[in-house]
Design an enzyme around this catalytic site. Structure first.
Site, PDB file in Angstrom:
ATOM      1  N   SER A 131       0.822  -1.206   0.000  1.00 39.02           N
ATOM      2  CA  SER A 131       0.000   0.000   0.000  1.00 39.02           C
ATOM      3  C   SER A 131       0.852   1.250   0.000  1.00 39.02           C
ATOM      4  O   SER A 131       1.903   1.299   0.624  1.00 39.02           O
ATOM      5  CB  SER A 131      -0.915   0.028   1.222  1.00 39.02           C
ATOM      6  OG  SER A 131      -1.730   1.199   1.179  1.00 39.02           O
ATOM      7  N   LYS A 185      -4.847  -6.542   3.351  1.00 41.12           N
ATOM      8  CA  LYS A 185      -4.807  -5.458   2.363  1.00 41.12           C
ATOM      9  C   LYS A 185      -6.201  -5.168   1.829  1.00 41.12           C
ATOM     10  O   LYS A 185      -6.561  -4.005   1.584  1.00 41.12           O
ATOM     11  CB  LYS A 185      -3.884  -5.840   1.195  1.00 41.12           C
ATOM     12  CG  LYS A 185      -3.855  -4.802   0.038  1.00 41.12           C
ATOM     13  CD  LYS A 185      -3.412  -3.433   0.484  1.00 41.12           C
ATOM     14  CE  LYS A 185      -3.107  -2.443  -0.616  1.00 41.12           C
ATOM     15  NZ  LYS A 185      -4.137  -2.101  -1.566  1.00 41.12           N
ATOM     16  N   HIS A 188      -7.879  -3.174   4.371  1.00 42.48           N
ATOM     17  CA  HIS A 188      -7.275  -1.824   4.296  1.00 42.48           C
ATOM     18  C   HIS A 188      -8.006  -1.005   3.233  1.00 42.48           C
ATOM     19  O   HIS A 188      -8.400   0.141   3.451  1.00 42.48           O
ATOM     20  CB  HIS A 188      -5.786  -1.930   3.948  1.00 42.48           C
ATOM     21  CG  HIS A 188      -5.175  -0.633   3.466  1.00 42.48           C
ATOM     22  ND1 HIS A 188      -5.307  -0.175   2.165  1.00 42.48           N
ATOM     23  CD2 HIS A 188      -4.462   0.298   4.125  1.00 42.48           C
ATOM     24  CE1 HIS A 188      -4.696   1.000   2.043  1.00 42.48           C
ATOM     25  NE2 HIS A 188      -4.179   1.306   3.204  1.00 42.48           N
ATOM     26  N   ASN A 189      -8.226  -1.617   2.073  1.00 41.03           N
ATOM     27  CA  ASN A 189      -8.883  -0.894   0.985  1.00 41.03           C
ATOM     28  C   ASN A 189     -10.341  -0.607   1.289  1.00 41.03           C
ATOM     29  O   ASN A 189     -10.870   0.427   0.874  1.00 41.03           O
ATOM     30  CB  ASN A 189      -8.734  -1.679  -0.321  1.00 41.03           C
ATOM     31  CG  ASN A 189      -7.364  -1.473  -0.928  1.00 41.03           C
ATOM     32  OD1 ASN A 189      -6.375  -1.311  -0.218  1.00 41.03           O
ATOM     33  ND2 ASN A 189      -7.308  -1.468  -2.253  1.00 41.03           N
ATOM     34  N   GLU A 192     -10.215   2.315   3.351  1.00 40.69           N
ATOM     35  CA  GLU A 192      -9.822   3.419   2.448  1.00 40.69           C
ATOM     36  C   GLU A 192     -11.044   3.966   1.731  1.00 40.69           C
ATOM     37  O   GLU A 192     -11.273   5.184   1.667  1.00 40.69           O
ATOM     38  CB  GLU A 192      -8.801   2.887   1.447  1.00 40.69           C
ATOM     39  CG  GLU A 192      -8.389   3.801   0.324  1.00 40.69           C
ATOM     40  CD  GLU A 192      -7.530   3.061  -0.705  1.00 40.69           C
ATOM     41  OE1 GLU A 192      -6.489   2.501  -0.299  1.00 40.69           O
ATOM     42  OE2 GLU A 192      -7.900   3.036  -1.897  1.00 40.69           O
TER      43      GLU A 192
HETATM   44  C1  6PG Z   1      -3.072   1.349  -1.972  1.00 46.64           C
HETATM   45  C2  6PG Z   1      -4.331   1.545  -2.793  1.00 46.64           C
HETATM   46  C3  6PG Z   1      -4.286   0.829  -4.134  1.00 46.64           C
HETATM   47  C4  6PG Z   1      -5.673   0.850  -4.775  1.00 46.64           C
HETATM   48  C5  6PG Z   1      -5.687   1.661  -6.040  1.00 46.64           C
HETATM   49  C6  6PG Z   1      -7.055   1.638  -6.749  1.00 46.64           C
HETATM   50  O1  6PG Z   1      -3.186   0.806  -0.862  1.00 46.64           O
HETATM   51  O2  6PG Z   1      -2.005   1.778  -2.474  1.00 46.64           O
HETATM   52  O3  6PG Z   1      -5.401   0.967  -2.022  1.00 46.64           O
HETATM   53  O4  6PG Z   1      -3.854  -0.500  -3.926  1.00 46.64           O
HETATM   54  O5  6PG Z   1      -6.065  -0.410  -5.120  1.00 46.64           O
HETATM   55  O6  6PG Z   1      -5.373   2.956  -5.655  1.00 46.64           O
HETATM   56  O7  6PG Z   1      -8.076   1.380  -5.873  1.00 46.64           O
HETATM   57  P1  6PG Z   1      -9.645   1.410  -6.300  1.00 46.64           P
HETATM   58  O8  6PG Z   1      -9.725   1.367  -7.814  1.00 46.64           O
HETATM   59  O9  6PG Z   1     -10.228   0.185  -5.688  1.00 46.64           O
HETATM   60  O10 6PG Z   1     -10.179   2.700  -5.748  1.00 46.64           O
END
Ligand code: 6PG
Length: 470
Positions: A131, A185, A188-189, A192
């Site tokens: 990430s 991860k 995490h997303n 996010e």
């Molecule tokens: C990270 C981000 C990255 C993410 C992309 C696109 O931790 O660096 O989470 O891995 O997957 O930025 O994410 P989306 O298309 O799902 O918004």
């Protein structure tokens, strides 16, 4: 080819090339390759002096032959079928004890399957969440590793050398076997998505509720960067809101179409949560909001047809908005960690939630001051393993929840949607009420489906003597 490389990186896209340069700069010799071999030489030229530690190889056989054994091979390629295809191609060239690492955003179920299949061949498979985007990959990502102790022993020195650091501590950890790293991860997303959505909701209330301009909102967010909302995403939001489109001179966000993309990791968080009987309402709201944003044509047609019917309302104070966002952030993290805890039990991973909070404090997209508080909270004891019941977090919520209520009252009255912030409060209000309303649902289910229910006063499963209304 002489076996001189410490690690191999296959896939010289944005993330793969950044990681290869980071590894080289950290003193390791890196074999590099790419499906389109014509990418290799330009990458080496672009690398400048770091090319001394980079060995370009245009065939898989040369790539493997360049690696010292036991080999560690990091694939930075699209998840899914491309990864399976590469495993099939490279496996015959490997020896027992070698490790394949998937550094993409893979579905952890695929990682578990691949790990099991390779174990039979004496090979190791690591699923590693990386990430921090390109900047993180080049200068210090947060990394979440799932795999065997054997692989971690090989990888630890290199990953700790390239990782982001928080107070000198590398933000990388071996979190468990096979799919554990990719699962962490994924969550995490999910967090996010929720954090980005809630920041966008406050932006929307300021823009649509009080007509504030993007630069004015950016300045406000800039002022929050050193307070309780200190985080990478607050920095990013303040920056993009303060940016100007060079072609029109307009605020950059005002010329961007309001349709959000999503590669899928937020959605995967929900699928896995629901499979485990968990709910992450703030993440669900954020994924849903991205879906609704895609229906731009419908929303444009509906606007003149669906009246606001809004009540008169006063905009909340800036302080209330800041605290409301803090409450939402705490609630979304509490939901995310609850999912991690449920998966740890489901897959017997023994996830260390304090350690996960710690490696998220720098390098990753959701890095924030809050994560330091969460790491401390997880190091203590609290009821049911629910973060919202940890003493320090409970106090932060007690101070912030009233502001969230005031913000939601204002937004509802103005007809401005705050789906993630309102979902978070609904979850909080559900969790703080000992007697919920599922008793009525059990009665309904038993009335039409004879499904039975538990009683408050007598053990066992019971049925009602329902008489349909005349
Ligand atoms: C990270 C981000 C990255 C993410 C992309 C696109 O931790 O660096 O989470 O891995 O997957 O930025 O994410 P989306 O298309 O799902 O918004």
């Amino acid at each position: 080819m002489t076996a001189i490389a410490d690690i191999g990186v296959f896939g010289l896209g944005t993330m793969g090339s950044a990681l290869a340069l980071n590894l080289a700069q950290s003193g390791f010799t890196v074999a590099v390759s790419n499906r389109e071999a014509e990418w290799i030489d330009p990458f080496l030229v672009e690398a400048g002096p770091l090319a001394d530690r980079l060995v370009g190889t245009s065939t898989l056989a040369d790539f493997v032959a360049t690696l010292a054994t036991p080999r560690s091979i990091l694939f930075m390629i699209p998840s899914g079928a491309p990864m399976d295809a590469m495993i099939a191609q490279i496996t015959p060239l490997l020896e027992p004890g070698d490790t394949i690492i998937d550094g993409g955003n893979a579905d952890f179920n695929d990682t578990r399957r691949r790990s099991a299949a390779l174990t039979d061949k004496g090979l190791h498979f690591v699923g590693m969440g990386v990430s921090g985007g390109e900047e993180g990959a080049r200068h210090g990502p947060s990394m979440m590793v799932g795999g065997t102790d054997h692989s971690w022993t090989q990888l630890q020195p290199m990953l700790e050398a390239i990782a982001a650091r928080f107070e000198g501590e590398p933000c990388v950890a071996h979190l468990g076997p096979d799919g554990a790293g990719h699962f962490v991860k994924t969550v995490h997303n999910g967090i996010e998505y929720a954090d980005m959505q809630m920041i966008a909701e406050v932006y929307g209330l300021l823009r649509d509720g009080s007509g504030k301009s993007a630069p004015a909102i950016g300045a406000m967010f800039h002022g929050w960067r050193e307070g309780p909302l200190k985080s990478y995403l607050m920095d990013v939001s303040a920056t993009v809101l303060s940016s100007t489109d060079k072609d029109t001179g307009q605020p950059m966000v005002d010329v961007i179409r309001d349709r959000a993309g999503q590669k899928g990791t937020g959605r995967w968080t929900l699928i896995e949560a629901l499979k485990m009987g968990q709910s992450a309402s703030t993440i669900e709201a954020a994924v849903g909001a991205r879906g609704w944003s895609a229906e731009k044509d419908t929303r444009e047609a509906a606007e003149p047809m669906l009246p606001m019917g809004a009540l008169t309302a006063q905009m909340p104070s800036d302080a209330d908005l800041e605290l409301a966002l803090l409450a939402g952030r705490i609630l979304s993290h509490a939901q995310g960690f609850r999912i991690l805890s449920a998966a740890s039990e489901e897959f017997d991973w023994q996830l260390d939630l304090a350690r996960i909070s710690e490696i998220w404090r720098a390098g990753c997209i959701i890095r924030s001051a809050l994560l330091d508080d969460l790491a401390s909270a997880f190091r203590g004891d609290f009821p049911q393993g629910h973060l919202i019941l940890a003493p320090a977090i409970r106090l932060q919520l007690q101070a912030a929840i009233p502001a969230l209520r005031r913000v939601l009252v204002a937004a509802v009255s103005m007809g401005v949607a705050l789906p993630a912030l309102s979902a978070g409060l609904a979850w909080y209000d559900t969790m703080r009420r000992g007697r919920g309303t599922a008793n009525l649902i059990q009665a309904q289910r038993d009335f039409f489906g004879h499904h039975g229910f538990e009683r408050q006063d007598v053990a066992g499963i019971h049925h009602g003597t329902w008489k349909a209304l005349g």
